[in-house]
Structures are given as structure tokens and as C-alpha cells.
Scaffold this motif. Structure first.
Motif, PDB file in Angstrom:
ATOM      1  N   PHE A 101       0.835  -1.206   0.000  1.00 26.75           N
ATOM      2  CA  PHE A 101       0.000   0.000   0.000  1.00 26.75           C
ATOM      3  C   PHE A 101       0.865   1.250   0.000  1.00 26.75           C
ATOM      4  O   PHE A 101       0.624   2.198  -0.757  1.00 26.75           O
ATOM      5  CB  PHE A 101      -0.926  -0.001   1.218  1.00 26.75           C
ATOM      6  N   TRP A 102       1.902   1.270   0.833  1.00 27.97           N
ATOM      7  CA  TRP A 102       2.766   2.441   0.925  1.00 27.97           C
ATOM      8  C   TRP A 102       3.968   2.367  -0.007  1.00 27.97           C
ATOM      9  O   TRP A 102       4.659   3.381  -0.197  1.00 27.97           O
ATOM     10  CB  TRP A 102       3.252   2.616   2.373  1.00 27.97           C
ATOM     11  N   GLY A 103       4.234   1.195  -0.570  1.00 32.77           N
ATOM     12  CA  GLY A 103       5.414   1.058  -1.414  1.00 32.77           C
ATOM     13  C   GLY A 103       6.700   1.068  -0.627  1.00 32.77           C
ATOM     14  O   GLY A 103       7.726   1.558  -1.103  1.00 32.77           O
ATOM     15  N   LEU A 104       6.679   0.521   0.581  1.00 35.70           N
ATOM     16  CA  LEU A 104       7.853   0.584   1.452  1.00 35.70           C
ATOM     17  C   LEU A 104       9.027  -0.209   0.889  1.00 35.70           C
ATOM     18  O   LEU A 104      10.181   0.085   1.191  1.00 35.70           O
ATOM     19  CB  LEU A 104       7.493   0.048   2.843  1.00 35.70           C
ATOM     20  N   GLY A 105       8.735  -1.203   0.049  1.00 34.24           N
ATOM     21  CA  GLY A 105       9.819  -2.005  -0.495  1.00 34.24           C
ATOM     22  C   GLY A 105      10.270  -1.575  -1.870  1.00 34.24           C
ATOM     23  O   GLY A 105      11.091  -2.237  -2.493  1.00 34.24           O
ATOM     24  N   GLY A 106       9.728  -0.469  -2.394  1.00 39.89           N
ATOM     25  CA  GLY A 106      10.068  -0.075  -3.760  1.00 39.89           C
ATOM     26  C   GLY A 106       9.977   1.412  -4.003  1.00 39.89           C
ATOM     27  O   GLY A 106       9.168   1.849  -4.813  1.00 39.89           O
ATOM     28  N   TYR A 107      10.800   2.190  -3.294  1.00 41.24           N
ATOM     29  CA  TYR A 107      10.895   3.632  -3.514  1.00 41.24           C
ATOM     30  C   TYR A 107       9.544   4.344  -3.344  1.00 41.24           C
ATOM     31  O   TYR A 107       9.257   5.306  -4.037  1.00 41.24           O
ATOM     32  CB  TYR A 107      11.451   3.913  -4.913  1.00 41.24           C
ATOM     33  N   TYR A 108       8.695   3.856  -2.467  1.00 40.47           N
ATOM     34  CA  TYR A 108       7.387   4.448  -2.169  1.00 40.47           C
ATOM     35  C   TYR A 108       6.494   4.502  -3.413  1.00 40.47           C
ATOM     36  O   TYR A 108       5.657   5.393  -3.541  1.00 40.47           O
ATOM     37  CB  TYR A 108       7.557   5.852  -1.571  1.00 40.47           C
ATOM     38  N   GLY A 109       6.662   3.533  -4.299  1.00 42.55           N
ATOM     39  CA  GLY A 109       5.819   3.474  -5.486  1.00 42.55           C
ATOM     40  C   GLY A 109       4.697   2.473  -5.324  1.00 42.55           C
ATOM     41  O   GLY A 109       4.464   1.640  -6.213  1.00 42.55           O
ATOM     42  N   GLY A 110       3.997   2.530  -4.202  1.00 42.05           N
ATOM     43  CA  GLY A 110       2.944   1.557  -3.918  1.00 42.05           C
ATOM     44  C   GLY A 110       1.569   1.996  -4.390  1.00 42.05           C
ATOM     45  O   GLY A 110       1.411   2.914  -5.196  1.00 42.05           O
ATOM     46  N   PHE A 111       0.549   1.328  -3.853  1.00 42.20           N
ATOM     47  CA  PHE A 111      -0.821   1.581  -4.295  1.00 42.20           C
ATOM     48  C   PHE A 111      -1.289   2.980  -3.910  1.00 42.20           C
ATOM     49  O   PHE A 111      -2.120   3.565  -4.613  1.00 42.20           O
ATOM     50  CB  PHE A 111      -1.758   0.529  -3.697  1.00 42.20           C
ATOM     51  N   MET A 112      -0.760   3.548  -2.821  1.00 41.75           N
ATOM     52  CA  MET A 112      -1.129   4.907  -2.465  1.00 41.75           C
ATOM     53  C   MET A 112      -0.767   5.878  -3.591  1.00 41.75           C
ATOM     54  O   MET A 112      -1.530   6.797  -3.899  1.00 41.75           O
ATOM     55  CB  MET A 112      -0.457   5.323  -1.161  1.00 41.75           C
TER      56      MET A 112
END
Length: 557
Positions: A101-112
Motif C-alpha cells: 500500500f505504501w510502497g515501502l519495499g520499492g521507492y514508495y511506489g505503492g498503491f497509495m
């Protein structure tokens, strides 16, 4: 009716300020490089949601988008819905839904990021005015110049803004300007430079030529210093598309020669500086032309003089020849790639081998990232191939796939360094199909409306970025701007819009003939009066939202 029009105009001015904030102010927003990613993500996320809430309030009191802005039959809207929905599915089914959701594992490129960029897309598409391109392009040019100058200063180990105070020296050589890694700077330049260069290509008159020529001059510097292969790919793709359009004439080629002179001047200067002074960071692909800086500058100048004085002001269409050149270039590139990679006896082409031969070392080990991403996706069960492992979960899935065979090099990749492969592994076949549908539906509409004002430069900017995406990462520093450009493209594709003028009034006195009173034309404000208020509002918006983000998203810091 009049109140609705006034509210719509107010919403349009708000949308203009928002676009300036995201495209021109946000790229300059930074705190320290030691926490660059979270600062950028939380700042732009707050900015998007604050603007959407503001527009929601205007909608509640009567602001209504113009007719034609949205249609149930519009495939671009359905494609946007599919893109968001597939992102939602992959997040729910993720290896770690919270991290996705937050993209914590990928440069903050998550669902948010998918959510707030989709909301911003709809808001801009609803209310952005059609006549903002010239001012917006000039402001993007100013931002481009500032980013480029800061980039060059860091090459020479000069930190004017104090951003590197808590950053190790070895990291500082990888992080440039206000956008972070060289790849993120390259992503920004991939869409900004086509806008800047196109404005210079079509500028008429001495005043506008100088006005847009200054940002184009710094754009030539950016081409010479930004260290990323993707920028050369993106700009090259945009040039090929431009050459195929009917607007491609000797005048266009003349302006391209001027841009070429800018580039060779800077490339030659940077080659001299790298040879005589300490510099840090890598050397970009195009910078190799700095060895021929003087020759290239003289050739471009001679070409400009020939077209300027030899033709005596005549414009000769070149688009037919441009299409032939583009076809030969694309065919030649594909043929060379095929021969270099699949014919064992193909002779070496020297330095070109580093570009043509795809292996683990290609593009600063991007070949490794592509191989492990593809193998990780192939190793997933069928349902994961369809729905993905979750946004931002590429690194986690890769580590599970590699197991004890993981290498130190593989551990450094938190993204696929190819946005299409990243979409495949994180959101599956459905997510990749939705994203391609979104892209194709927009570009098809652009092709049908190419001659409408604003369509050509925005399309070229998007084409450049989409080519650049083959070797880049989807990050919060760049992707929000791209989604807003997609929204602007839809606004520019619409027929010209205008509010209805006040009706003519007829007065009749006693014993007199009827007199028609026409409304007096409203004088347009000057350039400063038009753009100073939204520019100031953009700065305030970014400053306020940046400060508020520390409170709202404090748990991410």
C-alpha cells in the motif's frame, strides 16, 4: 448559470496553480538526501490530496466541469479504472499488503501513489484550462535550468543548498540535484526537455525566441551532463516521432540545429572540465560526443546558416524524408540488436557493443535486474503471474526466488529498472495489460488530434518518458507529473472551449428606434498578471503541504 461559470473559472485557476506546483515547484522540493524518498513521497501525496479536497469543496458549492470533459464511452477513463483496480487487487493479494500500500519495499511506489495520482488525473482533466501551455512550458523551463545547474554543481562537489550535509561521500556521487539518483533526474529531463525544446522549435518573433531559447540552452546542458542511458533513448524516440509529423519543415530543422549547437557547446566544455578538474559521478552516453564538441558545434552552426540564409525565409516540408529517416533508423537499430545478440560471429563494433549486447552488465547491471525479475515472475504460481506479487514487492519476491543463490549484486535491486517488467512482476499480466491499455488509448487519441494546440508537445514528452521507462524506475519523484501530463493531453485533445459571451441587449425608448448594446471586449491581462498569482500560489501550496506532510505522515519518517 453565471455563478457556475465563475466557480468553474476559479477551479480552473486552482488547477493551474496545482499544475505549476507539481510540474515546476515539486521537482525542487527537498530536505536532505539522507531521507529523500520519504520527503518527496509524503510531500507530493499531501499536495495531491489537499488539491482534490479543495476541488471537492468547489464541486459541492456548484463548480461543474465543462461538457465533454468526461464520457462513459471514453476508453481512457475505463483504462484508468482498470489500472487502479488491478493495483488494488495486487495490493490485497500481496506478499505484504501494508508494504504494498505504501510502497515501502520499492521507492514508495505503492498503491497509495496509484490512488492519489489517479485522483489528481481526474481533477486536472475536469478543470484544467486549455490555454495554459505557453506559461506552463516556460515555468517548466525555469525548473529545468535550476535542476541542471544544481546537477552540474554537484559534479564539481559544490553544495549550495546544504542537501548533502548528512550524506556519505560515496552516496553523494550517486545523488544529484533535487531529484535524487541520476536516473530520477533523467526521468524528469525525459519529459521536461521535449516540452522545453518544442516551445523553442515553434517560437515566433525575437521576444518569444529568446524567452524559450534560454531554457533550451540549459536543456542542451542537461543532455550533456545527466548520466543515464534512458535520457538518450527518450529524446531519440521523441525526435523520431517529430520527424514523422507534417509540421517537420526546414524551419524545424533549423531550430534543431540551434539546439544541437547548444548541446555540442556544453558537451565540449564538460569534456574539457572532466579532463582538467575533479569531477564525481558517471559519464553520460551522449557526453562521449564532447570529444567532437567543436566539430559538432561548427557543423550545427553551418547547417543553421545554410537553412536561414540559403533558403531566404522559405519553408520546405521535410516530413516525407523524415519518415524515411525514422524508418531506416528504427530498422537499423533493431537489425543491429538482433545481429549483435543472436549471431555469434558478428564482428565487434567497439564501444557500441556496450549498448547493443544485452547481458548482465548492460546499463550499469540493469541486465541483471531484468534477468532476475523475469525469472522471478516465471517461477510464480499461475495466479501470481496473473495478479502479481504486490506493488513494491519485487525485491521481496526476488529474494524468495533466489534463496541461498542470491548474490551481493542482486541484493541491491529494489526495482526491475524497467517499468513494464516492474508492472508485470508486481501487478501481474492484468496490471501490465491495464497500463498498456491506458497508454495506447491516450496516444491514439493524441494521434487523431495532433494539430490541436498543446497536443504535440505533451505527446512528445510522454513518448520520451515511455521510451525512458524501458530502463528506469517508477518513483514518486516522477510518476505524479506523468499522470498529470496524461490528463493535460486529454484536455488539449478536446475542441476549443469558451464560456458563452453575454447576450446583446436591445433598448427601446419612447418614440425611438431600438438600439443594440454590445458588451465591451474584456482586455486580457499581461503575462506577469496572468502567471504571477498562480506561480505564487504554487510555491505556497508546496511549502504548506510539505510542512503538513511531516505531521500527517510522521509515521513514515
Amino acid at each position: 448559470m453565471q455563478q457556475t461559470i465563475q466557480l468553474r473559472k476559479f477551479a480552473a485557476r486552482s488547477a493551474t496553480a496545482f499544475l505549476l506546483a507539481v510540474l515546476c515547484v515539486y521537482p525542487l522540493y527537498i530536505d536532505k538526501f539522507s531521507n529523500l524518498g520519504v520527503v518527496k513521497f509524503t510531500g507530493v501525496c499531501t499536495l495531491f490530496w489537499a488539491f482534490c479536497l479543495w476541488l471537492g469543496a468547489l464541486l459541492l458549492v456548484g463548480a461543474v466541469p465543462r461538457c465533454g470533459r468526461f464520457s462513459a464511452k471514453d476508453p481512457t477513463l475505463w483504462a484508468l479504472g482498470a489500472f487502479v483496480f488491478t493495483g488494488f487487487l495486487s495490493t490485497v493479494l500481496s506478499l505484504s499488503p501494508v508494504s504494498s500500500f505504501w510502497g515501502l519495499g520499492g521507492y514508495y511506489g505503492g498503491f497509495m501513489m496509484v490512488l492519489f495520482t489517479a485522483a489528481g488525473y481526474l481533477a486536472v482533466r475536469a478543470f484544467a484550462p486549455q490555454g495554459l501551455l505557453n506559461g506552463l512550458t516556460f515555468c517548466v523551463g525555469i525548473t529545468t535550468a535550476i535542476v541542471t545547474v544544481l546537477y552540474v554543481l554537484n559534479i564539481f562537489n559544490i553544495d549550495l543548498i546544504g542537501a548533502y550535509e548528512d550524506t556519505a561521500i560515496i552516496e553523494r556521487a550517486q545523488f544529484f540535484s533535487t531529484l535524487g539518483q541520476k536516473n530520477f533526474n533523467s526521468g524528469f529531463m525525459a519529459f521536461a526537455l521535449p516540452l522545453v525544446f518544442y516551445a523553442f522549435l515553434v517560437a515566433r518573433g525575437v521576444r518569444h525566441t529568446i524567452l524559450y531559447g534560454v531554457p533550451a540552452f540549459f536543456g542542451g546542458l542537461a543532455l550533456a551532463v545527466v548520466d543515464a542511458e534512458g535520457l538518450a533513448m527518450g529524446i531519440g524516440a521523441a525526435v523520431l516521432v517529430l520527424m514523422c509529423q507534417t509540421m517537420f519543415t526546414t524551419r524545424t530543422l533549423r531550430r534543431i540545429a540551434v539546439i544541437g549547437a547548444f548541446f555540442f557547446f556544453h558537451a565540449g566544455w564538460m569534456q574539457y572540465m572532466r579532463s582538467h578538474f575533479y569531477t564525481q559521478g558517471g559519464k553520460p552516453m551522449l557526453a562521449a560526443l564532447g570529444h567532437f564538441g567543436l566539430d559538432g558545434f561548427l557543423i550545427c552552426t553551418a547547417l543553421w546558416a545554410l537553412l536561414r540564409f540559403g533558403l531566404r525565409g522559405r519553408e520546405i516540408p521535410l516530413w516525407r524524408a523524415g519518415r524515411v529517416v525514422a524508418a531506416v533508423a528504427v530498422t537499423g537499430a533493431v537489425l543491429l540488436y538482433a545481429l549483435a545478440n543472436f549471431w555469434p560471429g558478428f564482428p565487434s563494433l567497439g564501444r557500441l557493443d556496450d549498448v547493443l549486447i544485452i547481458n548482465d552488465d548492460w546499463g550499469t547491471y540493469r541486465g541483471t535486474a531484468w534477468r532476475i525479475t523475469w525469472c522471478t515472475w516465471l517461477d510464480q504460481p499461475l495466479w501470481r503471474k496473473i495478479f502479481g506479487v504486490g506493488t513494491g514487492m519485487m525485491h521481496t519476491a526476488m529474494m524468495e526466488w533466489a534463496g541461498s543463490d542470491v548474490t551481493d549484486r542482486m541484493k541491491t535491486f529494489y526495482a526491475a529498472h524497467n517499468e513494464y517488467l516492474e508492472q508485470l512482476i508486481t501487478t501481474g499480466l492484468l496490471g501490465l495489460a491495464a497500463w498498456i491499455w491506458f497508454i495506447v488509448s491516450h496516444l491514439r487519441k493524441a494521434a487523431k488530434n495532433w494539430l490541436r494546440p498543446g497536443v504535440a508537445p505533451v505527446t512528445l514528452a510522454l513518448v520520451s518518458y515511455l521510451a525512458h521507462a524501458v530502463v528506469s524506475i517508477r518513483v514518486s519523484m516522477i510518476f505524479p507529473e506523468i499522470m498529470l501530463l496524461f490528463a493535460l493531453l486529454q484536455v488539449f485533445c478536446l475542441p476549443p472551449e469558451s464560456d458563452a459571451l453575454p447576450a446583446e441587449k436591445t433598448h427601446r425608448g419612447k418614440g425611438q428606434k431600438a438600439k443594440t448594446v454590445r458588451p465591451e471586449p474584456v482586455a486580457k491581462p499581461g503575462l506577469v498578471r496572468t502567471w504571477a498569482p498562480p506561480a505564487a500560489a504554487a510555491v505556497v501550496m508546496m511549502a504548506v503541504c510539505g510542512a503538513a506532510s511531516r505531521v500527517i505522515f510522521g509515521f513514515l519518517f
